[in-house]
Design an enzyme around this catalytic site. Structure first.
Site, PDB file in Angstrom:
ATOM      1  N   ASP A   1     -30.157  73.167  -4.957  1.00 18.53           N
ATOM      2  CA  ASP A   1     -30.125  73.026  -6.420  1.00 18.53           C
ATOM      3  C   ASP A   1     -29.608  74.303  -7.069  1.00 18.53           C
ATOM      4  O   ASP A   1     -30.023  75.409  -6.702  1.00 18.53           O
ATOM      5  CB  ASP A   1     -31.545  72.769  -6.961  1.00 18.53           C
ATOM      6  CG  ASP A   1     -31.888  71.296  -7.000  1.00 18.53           C
ATOM      7  OD1 ASP A   1     -31.464  70.568  -6.082  1.00 18.53           O
ATOM      8  OD2 ASP A   1     -32.590  70.881  -7.945  1.00 18.53           O
TER       9      ASP A   1
ATOM     10  N   HIS B   1     -23.307  52.141  -5.870  1.00 19.16           N
ATOM     11  CA  HIS B   1     -23.044  52.704  -4.541  1.00 19.16           C
ATOM     12  C   HIS B   1     -24.306  53.136  -3.814  1.00 19.16           C
ATOM     13  O   HIS B   1     -24.247  53.480  -2.649  1.00 19.16           O
ATOM     14  CB  HIS B   1     -22.117  53.912  -4.711  1.00 19.16           C
ATOM     15  CG  HIS B   1     -22.784  55.010  -5.487  1.00 19.16           C
ATOM     16  ND1 HIS B   1     -23.165  54.857  -6.814  1.00 19.16           N
ATOM     17  CD2 HIS B   1     -23.172  56.264  -5.132  1.00 19.16           C
ATOM     18  CE1 HIS B   1     -23.745  55.975  -7.218  1.00 19.16           C
ATOM     19  NE2 HIS B   1     -23.757  56.844  -6.226  1.00 19.16           N
TER      20      HIS B   1
ATOM     21  N   GLN C   1     -27.925  70.160   0.109  1.00 22.09           N
ATOM     22  CA  GLN C   1     -27.538  70.174  -1.316  1.00 22.09           C
ATOM     23  C   GLN C   1     -28.478  71.095  -2.111  1.00 22.09           C
ATOM     24  O   GLN C   1     -29.349  70.623  -2.849  1.00 22.09           O
ATOM     25  CB  GLN C   1     -27.592  68.751  -1.889  1.00 22.09           C
ATOM     26  CG  GLN C   1     -26.502  67.839  -1.351  1.00 22.09           C
ATOM     27  CD  GLN C   1     -26.803  66.378  -1.646  1.00 22.09           C
ATOM     28  OE1 GLN C   1     -27.830  65.844  -1.217  1.00 22.09           O
ATOM     29  NE2 GLN C   1     -25.932  65.707  -2.379  1.00 22.09           N
TER      30      GLN C   1
ATOM     31  N   GLU D   1     -27.140  59.640 -15.737  1.00 23.03           N
ATOM     32  CA  GLU D   1     -27.852  59.022 -14.616  1.00 23.03           C
ATOM     33  C   GLU D   1     -29.254  59.602 -14.550  1.00 23.03           C
ATOM     34  O   GLU D   1     -29.468  60.674 -13.986  1.00 23.03           O
ATOM     35  CB  GLU D   1     -27.161  59.251 -13.267  1.00 23.03           C
ATOM     36  CG  GLU D   1     -27.791  58.374 -12.201  1.00 23.03           C
ATOM     37  CD  GLU D   1     -27.998  59.008 -10.824  1.00 23.03           C
ATOM     38  OE1 GLU D   1     -28.384  58.265  -9.907  1.00 23.03           O
ATOM     39  OE2 GLU D   1     -27.815  60.218 -10.654  1.00 23.03           O
TER      40      GLU D   1
ATOM     41  N   ARG E   1     -19.756  60.755 -15.757  1.00 23.48           N
ATOM     42  CA  ARG E   1     -21.039  60.184 -15.381  1.00 23.48           C
ATOM     43  C   ARG E   1     -21.797  61.379 -14.807  1.00 23.48           C
ATOM     44  O   ARG E   1     -21.420  61.941 -13.774  1.00 23.48           O
ATOM     45  CB  ARG E   1     -20.822  59.092 -14.334  1.00 23.48           C
ATOM     46  CG  ARG E   1     -22.112  58.460 -13.786  1.00 23.48           C
ATOM     47  CD  ARG E   1     -22.357  58.917 -12.380  1.00 23.48           C
ATOM     48  NE  ARG E   1     -23.430  58.194 -11.723  1.00 23.48           N
ATOM     49  CZ  ARG E   1     -24.097  58.700 -10.687  1.00 23.48           C
ATOM     50  NH1 ARG E   1     -23.793  59.885 -10.207  1.00 23.48           N
ATOM     51  NH2 ARG E   1     -25.058  58.000 -10.124  1.00 23.48           N
TER      52      ARG E   1
ATOM     53  N   ASP F   1     -24.452  63.211 -12.965  1.00 17.01           N
ATOM     54  CA  ASP F   1     -25.305  62.848 -11.837  1.00 17.01           C
ATOM     55  C   ASP F   1     -26.670  63.544 -11.908  1.00 17.01           C
ATOM     56  O   ASP F   1     -26.752  64.727 -12.236  1.00 17.01           O
ATOM     57  CB  ASP F   1     -24.562  63.313 -10.563  1.00 17.01           C
ATOM     58  CG  ASP F   1     -25.273  62.964  -9.282  1.00 17.01           C
ATOM     59  OD1 ASP F   1     -25.276  61.773  -8.932  1.00 17.01           O
ATOM     60  OD2 ASP F   1     -25.806  63.874  -8.621  1.00 17.01           O
TER      61      ASP F   1
ATOM     62  N   ASN G   1     -26.546  69.263 -10.894  1.00 17.27           N
ATOM     63  CA  ASN G   1     -27.824  69.733 -10.354  1.00 17.27           C
ATOM     64  C   ASN G   1     -27.708  70.590  -9.103  1.00 17.27           C
ATOM     65  O   ASN G   1     -28.493  71.500  -8.895  1.00 17.27           O
ATOM     66  CB  ASN G   1     -28.709  68.516 -10.060  1.00 17.27           C
ATOM     67  CG  ASN G   1     -30.075  68.908  -9.559  1.00 17.27           C
ATOM     68  OD1 ASN G   1     -30.865  69.509 -10.294  1.00 17.27           O
ATOM     69  ND2 ASN G   1     -30.361  68.611  -8.302  1.00 17.27           N
TER      70      ASN G   1
HETATM   71  C1  GLC Z   1     -27.160  60.372  -7.455  1.00 13.34           C
HETATM   72  C2  GLC Z   1     -26.057  59.597  -6.760  1.00 13.34           C
HETATM   73  C3  GLC Z   1     -26.354  59.526  -5.291  1.00 13.34           C
HETATM   74  C4  GLC Z   1     -26.474  60.931  -4.743  1.00 13.34           C
HETATM   75  C5  GLC Z   1     -27.496  61.747  -5.523  1.00 13.34           C
HETATM   76  C6  GLC Z   1     -27.407  63.202  -5.198  1.00 13.34           C
HETATM   77  O1  GLC Z   1     -28.364  59.699  -7.427  1.00 13.34           O
HETATM   78  O2  GLC Z   1     -25.945  58.315  -7.317  1.00 13.34           O
HETATM   79  O3  GLC Z   1     -25.367  58.809  -4.601  1.00 13.34           O
HETATM   80  O4  GLC Z   1     -26.855  60.877  -3.388  1.00 13.34           O
HETATM   81  O5  GLC Z   1     -27.290  61.654  -6.913  1.00 13.34           O
HETATM   82  O6  GLC Z   1     -26.228  63.756  -5.735  1.00 13.34           O
END
Ligand code: GLC
Length: 532
Positions: free
Chosen positions: A171, A308, A169, A243, A199, A201, A103
């Site tokens: 997008d 986490h 971060q 996720e 996995r 994200d 993302n």
């Molecule tokens: C997911 C991760 C988390 C992170 C977020 C942004 O939810 O589990 O730790 O901060 O994505 O990448």
């Protein structure tokens, strides 16, 4: 079972590489550290490890802010170290998946640096820029503790850029075919190195469309199907784990017709396990499982008790969230965004029977379970550490100085108090047949023997006692009857007539006919196999 469907009855183990084991004394965990601990993971019995991000990163979001998709941060090791880890893990019958963050990137990523520098840059369109911060108003803010908008002003670009997480971060713009291609190349790079899957994200947020909440859009599903097809065509047997912190009916489309994700986390069942333990009543778990739509035969849920991040309370009602905070976050420092930044053991009062019972639910509900590193020995948290770092403290290997985690000076603080490494550590628990570690090991071993646990079947049995969750899990002629006493008191119940049969107790090994009143000690669980 088809061996490409290995994930349908696997036990996963999540590792924060930074915190697991330091092999070179620089105070930070690394890939060679994990290599040293593969025997341990094999002894515990896990089939697959999930490595949290190891890419170069400014670590504003602990590595989920990536500055280069094709390298490993030197502190964690080299590409050769990863290859060696994969090879050795496979020799231990353990697979390895890693995080794929589609993302967003870090703002330190060269793509973003070029993108912001000029409107004519070929990278300008790699991100989502706008002259106004008024677009996509219906998209919620995820990191409510720190962010006030999904738009951030960039002085250099003289425009706003879109970000769903921290403003550091930005997008990526998936409407740009080049971005779509880039991310397939990233996947190819790691799959060629031998990684067993990803996995993926934060996948609900790949595209933005006006008038929507910018989550779970059809364009997002179309791209993810492309990614899956690319993997299936070139790397059969490797997996994509989704996720998407969403309701079951909204996660369901991520499985497609068995042509999108192989696996998806079941977020909403997690808080309901904690609710059930406080209320001493299984109804919330039963309701969410009954609300969970069937998924294609080649797909599987992934269940967890902790990870986490904060124990997220997005998938509960506002009233339930308030109640959960009251019950499980008495100290304001325990709250984080819409959740609770605590570890499993302290959440359950370090009450051994409660911790085991929660794991009994984890291992017997439909789905493949994930254990968060350290929860198999009941590690605690450190609330002095900022953000979610409080639940990402160094693994507690033994009671020597620095917990056997590093020979140097650790860059992260340890857990303090009664759950610190002096009292809670791998070495002492491995030697103690009655330890939590050994109970976990036994549960995993039993679970792995029975395909019934990996099947989708689940039938709730009504015994008239709401404090005991009773259900059947079945595969072909293998039938399991599971009983979990969610309460702190002795419970009695009688099975309905059709279940009054002879069963083998899968832990004690003996068999009984359960036709009389049955007594369960506080937080006791029974895993029974119907005699054929
Ligand atoms: C997911 C991760 C988390 C992170 C977020 C942004 O939810 O589990 O730790 O901060 O994505 O990448």
């Amino acid at each position: 079972m088809n061996k490409n469907l290995w994930y349908k009855n696997a036990v996963f183990y999540q590792i924060s590489v930074r915190s697991f084991k330091d092999s070179n004394g620089d105070g930070r965990g690394d890939l060679r550290g994990i290599l040293e601990k593969l025997d341990y993971l094999q002894t515990l019995g896990v089939n697959c490890i999930w490595l949290m991000p190891i890419y170069p990163s400014p670590l504003n979001d602990d590595g989920y802010d990536i500055a280069d998709y094709y390298k490993i941060d030197e502190a964690y090791g080299s590409l050769d170290d990863l290859k060696e880890l994969i090879k050795s893990a496979h020799e231990h019958n353990i697979r390895i998946v890693m995080d794929l963050v589609l993302n967003h990137t870090s703002d330190a990523h060269p793509w973003f640096q070029q993108s912001r520098s000029s409107k004519d840059s070929p990278y300008r369109d790699y991100y989502v820029w706008s002259d106004s911060n008024e677009k996509y108003k219906d998209a919620r803010i995820i990191f409510v503790d720190t962010e006030t908008s999904n738009w951030a002003w960039d002085e250099k670009a003289k425009q706003y850029y879109w970000h769903r997480f921290y403003s550091s971060q930005p997008d990526l713009n998936f409407d740009n075919p080049k971005v779509q291609e880039e991310m397939l190349s990233v996947a190819r790079f790691w799959l060629d190195l031998g990684i067993d899957g990803f996995r993926a994200d934060a996948v609900p947020y790949l595209f933005e469309r006006e008038g929507t909440n910018c989550e779970n859009l059809p364009e997002t599903h179309a791209y993810l199907k492309k990614l899956r097809k690319f993997i299936d065509d070139n790397y059969p047997g490797r997996i994509l784990l989704c996720e998407a912190n969403q309701w079951p009916e909204d996660v369901r489309p991520y499985f497609g017709d068995g042509d999108e994700f192989n696996m998806g986390f079941h977020f909403p069942v997690m808080p309901r396990i904690y609710m059930a333990l406080k209320k001493e009543n299984f109804i919330d778990i039963k309701e969410i499982m009954q609300r969970t739509p069937p998924i294609p035969e080649n797909c599987q849920w992934c269940t967890f008790l902790r990870n986490h991040d904060e124990l997220t309370l997005e998938m509960v009602t506002p009233e339930e969230r308030k109640w959960m905070w009251e019950q499980y976050a008495p100290d304001p420092r325990m709250k984080s965004n819409l959740g609770i930044r605590r570890r499993l053991a302290p959440l359950l009062d370090n009450h051994r029977r409660k911790i085991e019972l929660a794991n009994s639910l984890l291992f017997t509900l439909p789905g493949s379970p994930i254990i968060y590193y350290g929860d198999e020995i009941g590690m605690g948290e450190n609330l002095d550490l900022p953000d979610r770092n409080g639940v990402r403290t160094p693994m507690q290997w033994d009671n020597s100085p620095n917990a056997g985690f590093t020979s140097g000076k650790t860059t992260s603080e340890f857990v303090k108090g009664e759950l610190s490494y002096e009292y809670v550590n791998v070495a002492s628990q491995m030697n103690d047949p009655d330890s939590l570690f050994n109970s976990m090991k036994r549960m995993i071993a039993v679970r792995r023997k029975h395909d019934a646990f990996g099947s989708s079947s689940m039938e709730w049995i009504d015994t008239g006692n709401s404090a005991v969750a009773v259900y059947i899990r079945e595969y072909e002629d293998d039938t399991m009857l599971i009983l979990n006493n969610l309460s702190g008191s002795v419970q009695t119940l009688k099975l309905p007539a059709e279940y009054q049969k002879s069963y083998i107790d899968l832990f004690a090994g003996d068999s009984h006919i359960f036709n009389e009143e049955l007594t369960l000690q506080p937080y006791a669980y029974l895993w029974l196999q119907m005699e054929k």
